[in-house]
Design an enzyme around this catalytic site. Sequence first.
Site, PDB file in Angstrom:
ATOM      1  N   ALA A  77       0.861  -1.188   0.000  1.00  0.00           N
ATOM      2  CA  ALA A  77       0.000   0.000   0.000  1.00  0.00           C
ATOM      3  C   ALA A  77       0.894   1.234   0.000  1.00  0.00           C
ATOM      4  CB  ALA A  77      -0.961  -0.019   1.188  1.00  0.00           C
ATOM      5  N   HIS A  79       7.070   5.837   1.612  1.00  0.00           N
ATOM      6  CA  HIS A  79       7.891   4.711   1.168  1.00  0.00           C
ATOM      7  C   HIS A  79       8.858   5.139   0.046  1.00  0.00           C
ATOM      8  CE1 HIS A  79       4.200   2.505   2.655  1.00  0.00           C
ATOM      9  NE2 HIS A  79       5.151   1.906   3.330  1.00  0.00           N
TER      10      HIS A  79
END
Length: 282
Positions: free
Chosen positions: A32, A37
């Site tokens: 996700a 990230h």
Amino acid sequence: MKIVRTVNELKSAVGALKAEGRSVGFVPTMGALHDGHISLINRARADNDIVVASVFVNPTQFNNPDDLRTYPRTEEADCARLGDAGVDIAFLPSVEEMYPEPDTRVFKLGPVAEVMEGAMRPGHFNGVAQVVSRLFAMVGPDRAYFGEKDFQQIAVIRRMVELEGFDIDIVACPIKREADGLALSSRNVRLTPHQRDIAPNIHRILEESRDYYLVLSVDEVRRKVIDAVNAYPEMEVEYYDIVNADDMQPINEWSQCADAVGCITVYLGDVRLIDNIKYNQL
């Protein structure tokens, strides 16, 4: 980008590159993916010759079955983002591949894992140590990258690295936020539009507490933050602790440590949000 799904494929692909003398940066994720990230991947690309990223929702770190069941899974979109970000090898294992046998290891993580998240989510950090130690052994990176939103987790992983004797540099990266201050999280997609409007107040209240922490006691700051968040009917503080950044232990006086961090967990509806603020680094 090379996508691998088995441990043997991963070790072969990484081993061939390391044999050429290339440095390896590793970004473990539960998918996700969001810009937080990607910021870790960007840092890994800047520091290393090769970047490996994993996508694996680790069941052993969920003490709440509903949280595991509802955790967002977006494999196709994740692979596209990893490729666009310049990841060289993406590791997407199954549960069976990661755990061909049950992992019964119990890590003696000590005080860093016993407070806050450790107290509220029994077994959580042992599960984190299980999966991250497995991934480190599989990838063998020079450096591994983690976001400071999970501030306590970084301390736990450093402790695990010490226990297991890994020669890996753990790199902590700053929290990535939306323009309105909300810390990026895979769980944010579960917020309703109304909840999404309210959520940035967590960070706002933490930021405001930096303005008066030098004139109030630790306990007074803690109480003011909790009361301010709980003043929103939709939000409920699970805990707010002000701790020593080195060992995660709660402090009673500002003079107790050079780096005090306030760590908060808030339920907004049934979505559990975490954030933190550094007090001594203005």
